[in-house]
Write a protein that holds these residues in place. Structure first.
Motif, PDB file in Angstrom:
ATOM      1  N   LYS A 221       0.831  -1.203   0.000  1.00 31.53           N
ATOM      2  CA  LYS A 221       0.000   0.000   0.000  1.00 31.53           C
ATOM      3  C   LYS A 221       0.866   1.253   0.000  1.00 31.53           C
ATOM      4  CE  LYS A 221      -3.950   2.073   2.404  1.00 31.53           C
ATOM      5  NZ  LYS A 221      -4.902   1.926   3.531  1.00 31.53           N
ATOM      6  N   LEU A 222       1.937   1.228   0.775  1.00 32.56           N
ATOM      7  CA  LEU A 222       2.838   2.375   0.825  1.00 32.56           C
ATOM      8  C   LEU A 222       3.524   2.596  -0.516  1.00 32.56           C
ATOM      9  CD1 LEU A 222       4.284   4.606   2.421  1.00 32.56           C
ATOM     10  CD2 LEU A 222       5.995   2.894   3.080  1.00 32.56           C
ATOM     11  N   LEU A 223       3.963   1.522  -1.166  1.00 35.60           N
ATOM     12  CA  LEU A 223       4.623   1.657  -2.464  1.00 35.60           C
ATOM     13  C   LEU A 223       3.689   2.259  -3.506  1.00 35.60           C
ATOM     14  CD1 LEU A 223       6.741  -1.612  -2.708  1.00 35.60           C
ATOM     15  CD2 LEU A 223       7.590   0.738  -2.631  1.00 35.60           C
ATOM     16  N   ASP A 224       2.432   1.849  -3.490  1.00 35.99           N
ATOM     17  CA  ASP A 224       1.457   2.432  -4.417  1.00 35.99           C
ATOM     18  C   ASP A 224       1.339   3.933  -4.181  1.00 35.99           C
ATOM     19  OD1 ASP A 224       0.954   0.009  -5.598  1.00 35.99           O
ATOM     20  OD2 ASP A 224      -0.992  -0.317  -4.636  1.00 35.99           O
ATOM     21  N   GLY A 233       5.261  14.219  -9.196  1.00 39.50           N
ATOM     22  CA  GLY A 233       6.293  15.163  -8.793  1.00 39.50           C
ATOM     23  C   GLY A 233       6.132  15.689  -7.389  1.00 39.50           C
ATOM     24  N   GLU A 234       5.384  14.974  -6.546  1.00 38.83           N
ATOM     25  CA  GLU A 234       5.111  15.452  -5.193  1.00 38.83           C
ATOM     26  C   GLU A 234       5.847  14.663  -4.115  1.00 38.83           C
ATOM     27  OE1 GLU A 234       0.718  17.161  -5.005  1.00 38.83           O
ATOM     28  OE2 GLU A 234       0.718  15.079  -5.718  1.00 38.83           O
ATOM     29  N   ILE A 235       6.848  13.897  -4.516  1.00 35.30           N
ATOM     30  CA  ILE A 235       7.535  13.049  -3.542  1.00 35.30           C
ATOM     31  C   ILE A 235       8.686  13.787  -2.852  1.00 35.30           C
ATOM     32  CG2 ILE A 235       9.321  12.043  -5.038  1.00 35.30           C
ATOM     33  CD1 ILE A 235       8.623   9.326  -3.745  1.00 35.30           C
ATOM     34  N   LEU A 236       9.093  14.939  -3.391  1.00 32.75           N
ATOM     35  CA  LEU A 236      10.213  15.680  -2.821  1.00 32.75           C
ATOM     36  C   LEU A 236       9.762  16.509  -1.611  1.00 32.75           C
ATOM     37  CD1 LEU A 236      11.995  16.894  -6.072  1.00 32.75           C
ATOM     38  CD2 LEU A 236      12.395  14.803  -4.742  1.00 32.75           C
ATOM     39  N   LEU A 237      10.742  16.921  -0.811  1.00 32.56           N
ATOM     40  CA  LEU A 237      10.461  17.704   0.388  1.00 32.56           C
ATOM     41  C   LEU A 237      10.764  19.189   0.199  1.00 32.56           C
ATOM     42  CD1 LEU A 237      11.872  15.327   3.154  1.00 32.56           C
ATOM     43  CD2 LEU A 237       9.520  15.527   2.317  1.00 32.56           C
ATOM     44  N   GLY A 245      15.633   6.655  -2.121  1.00 31.63           N
ATOM     45  CA  GLY A 245      15.247   5.248  -2.133  1.00 31.63           C
ATOM     46  C   GLY A 245      14.673   4.847  -0.786  1.00 31.63           C
ATOM     47  N   ALA A 246      14.686   3.558  -0.516  1.00 33.64           N
ATOM     48  CA  ALA A 246      14.126   3.066   0.748  1.00 33.64           C
ATOM     49  C   ALA A 246      14.766   1.735   1.095  1.00 33.64           C
ATOM     50  CB  ALA A 246      12.607   2.903   0.632  1.00 33.64           C
ATOM     51  N   PHE A 247      14.646   1.372   2.358  1.00 33.29           N
ATOM     52  CA  PHE A 247      15.058   0.032   2.769  1.00 33.29           C
ATOM     53  C   PHE A 247      14.003  -0.548   3.691  1.00 33.29           C
ATOM     54  CE2 PHE A 247      17.220   3.059   5.582  1.00 33.29           C
ATOM     55  CZ  PHE A 247      16.900   2.592   6.841  1.00 33.29           C
ATOM     56  N   ARG A 248      13.996  -1.855   3.781  1.00 29.74           N
ATOM     57  CA  ARG A 248      13.090  -2.554   4.681  1.00 29.74           C
ATOM     58  C   ARG A 248      13.854  -2.915   5.952  1.00 29.74           C
ATOM     59  NH1 ARG A 248      13.070  -5.372  -0.004  1.00 29.74           N
ATOM     60  NH2 ARG A 248      11.294  -5.136  -1.433  1.00 29.74           N
ATOM     61  N   ARG A 297       6.482   3.108  -9.739  1.00 31.61           N
ATOM     62  CA  ARG A 297       6.525   2.071  -8.702  1.00 31.61           C
ATOM     63  C   ARG A 297       7.670   1.110  -8.949  1.00 31.61           C
ATOM     64  NH1 ARG A 297       4.734  -2.704  -6.435  1.00 31.61           N
ATOM     65  NH2 ARG A 297       3.356  -2.530  -4.617  1.00 31.61           N
ATOM     66  N   ALA A 298       7.833   0.711 -10.211  1.00 29.31           N
ATOM     67  CA  ALA A 298       8.930  -0.199 -10.552  1.00 29.31           C
ATOM     68  C   ALA A 298      10.275   0.447 -10.236  1.00 29.31           C
ATOM     69  CB  ALA A 298       8.846  -0.585 -12.027  1.00 29.31           C
ATOM     70  N   GLY A 299      10.388   1.754 -10.516  1.00 33.21           N
ATOM     71  CA  GLY A 299      11.626   2.445 -10.194  1.00 33.21           C
ATOM     72  C   GLY A 299      11.883   2.512  -8.701  1.00 33.21           C
ATOM     73  N   LEU A 300      10.831   2.753  -7.920  1.00 40.97           N
ATOM     74  CA  LEU A 300      10.968   2.777  -6.465  1.00 40.97           C
ATOM     75  C   LEU A 300      11.403   1.418  -5.932  1.00 40.97           C
ATOM     76  CD1 LEU A 300       7.757   4.787  -5.481  1.00 40.97           C
ATOM     77  CD2 LEU A 300      10.109   5.620  -5.423  1.00 40.97           C
ATOM     78  N   LEU A 301      10.809   0.378  -6.463  1.00 41.91           N
ATOM     79  CA  LEU A 301      11.110  -0.973  -5.987  1.00 41.91           C
ATOM     80  C   LEU A 301      12.552  -1.362  -6.303  1.00 41.91           C
ATOM     81  CD1 LEU A 301       9.603  -3.160  -4.484  1.00 41.91           C
ATOM     82  CD2 LEU A 301       8.962  -4.176  -6.663  1.00 41.91           C
ATOM     83  N   SER A 302      13.076  -0.875  -7.423  1.00 45.29           N
ATOM     84  CA  SER A 302      14.446  -1.216  -7.818  1.00 45.29           C
ATOM     85  C   SER A 302      15.467  -0.554  -6.893  1.00 45.29           C
ATOM     86  CB  SER A 302      14.698  -0.808  -9.267  1.00 45.29           C
ATOM     87  OG  SER A 302      14.741   0.605  -9.390  1.00 45.29           O
TER      88      SER A 302
END
Length: 308
Positions: A221-224, A233-237, A245-248, A297-302
């Motif tokens: 749900k978060l990745l979506d 273009g709203e992911i920046l701060l 990126g992100a880690f689990r 989403r695919a780019g985020l997951l990579s």
């Protein structure tokens, strides 16, 4: 004999295919999971505890921090990010129990490792060493944190500039002071952003800073939601920021942003709060992802890795 053969054949046919995914949902093949007697790791060891995201942060991200805990029978405990030498727990001469969340060794259930250490500390006399046995050993039957802690007590984290809390209430010798100095020299400046859960600013150098934000939402749900924000273009701060990126970690996702190092940590609280509002709107959307959002989403997951 014929009846026994039919029963044996029936039992064999009911068993999962050893090469098929284990029915428990671990993602492993059955023969390497429940089919071998192996217990899969606990994906979210802090699930069910107040402030799960901050538990993960104290375990993986924050160098020097404390928080107050309360046991189910009303005893107060201090949670520390780390204790001297990576000790799992200690009992001060005053009787204060301190539990360290960053352990030198851990099993496939960190909650049980910490629960075992806490149970030993609760039984240890004041000022005595705590011996919980081999914390981190596989197959431990000790209690979990969820068995020992009051789930109604909120987790309120205090981030410290150094490890001075190690020596509170004691007269340190030369060796203890030297160890404290060495530990303090390795600390990265870290700030928990006010008003936000488990959002931590850190500056590893004079050239860069980061915001690392442990999120409580289910990963898919978060990745979506992040994909929707990335595509729009709203992911920046703000100006000069970059989504890195992100880690689990322990079953939760931790998005990371690169930030300008010369902007004080407190100045990022408002941009992060605005992002929180955008994220909540994206999380609430039930529309299928568009083609651009699926690519995002695919780019985020990579760019996502797993720590634990």
């Amino acid at each position: 004999m014929a009846s026994r053969k039919r029963s044996s054949a029936s039992a064999a046919s009911d068993a999962p295919n050893p090469k098929a995914p284990c029915p428990c949902g671990s993602g492993r093949r059955y023969k390497h999971c429940h089919g071998s007697g192996y217990a899969p790791p606990v994906t979210r060891p802090f699930e069910g505890l107040p402030g799960e995201a901050d538990w993960v942060a104290l375990r993986e991200l924050v160098p020097a921090a404390t928080a107050k805990l309360r046991t189910t029978d009303g005893k107060d405990v201090t949670l520390a990010s780390v204790l001297p030498g990576g000790a799992p727990a200690l009992v001060r001469a005053s009787g204060e129990i301190v539990l360290g969340v960053q352990l030198q060794a851990s099993s496939d259930d960190v909650s049980r490792d910490l629960g075992t250490a806490l149970a030993a500390a609760l039984e240890a006399p004041a000022g005595a060493p705590v011996d919980p046995g081999p914390v981190g050993a596989a197959g431990s039957s000790g209690p979990r944190l969820q068995d020992l802690l009051d789930a109604t007590a909120p987790l309120e984290v205090t981030v410290h500039e150094d490890f001075g809390f190690w020596l509170e209430g004691v007269e340190p010798g030369a060796a203890a002071q030297a160890g404290l100095k060495q530990a303090n020299e390795a600390i990265l400046p870290t700030v928990r952003l006010e008003g936000l859960e488990a959002a931590y600013w850190v500056r590893p150098s004079n050239e860069r800073a980061h915001l690392r934000w442990v999120r409580p939402e289910p990963e898919e749900k978060l990745l979506d939601a992040l994909a929707r924000l990335r595509a729009s273009g709203e992911i920046l701060l703000g100006e000069g920021t970059r989504y890195a990126g992100a880690f689990r970690a322990h079953g939760l996702v931790v998005p990371v942003w690169d930030l300008p190092a010369d902007v004080p940590a407190a100045d990022w609280a408002a941009p992060a709060a605005a992002f929180q509002q955008r994220l909540e709107q994206a999380l609430a959307s039930t529309e299928p992802l568009t083609a651009d959002e699926r690519r995002a989403r695919a780019g985020l997951l990579s760019r996502q890795i797993t720590l634990r």
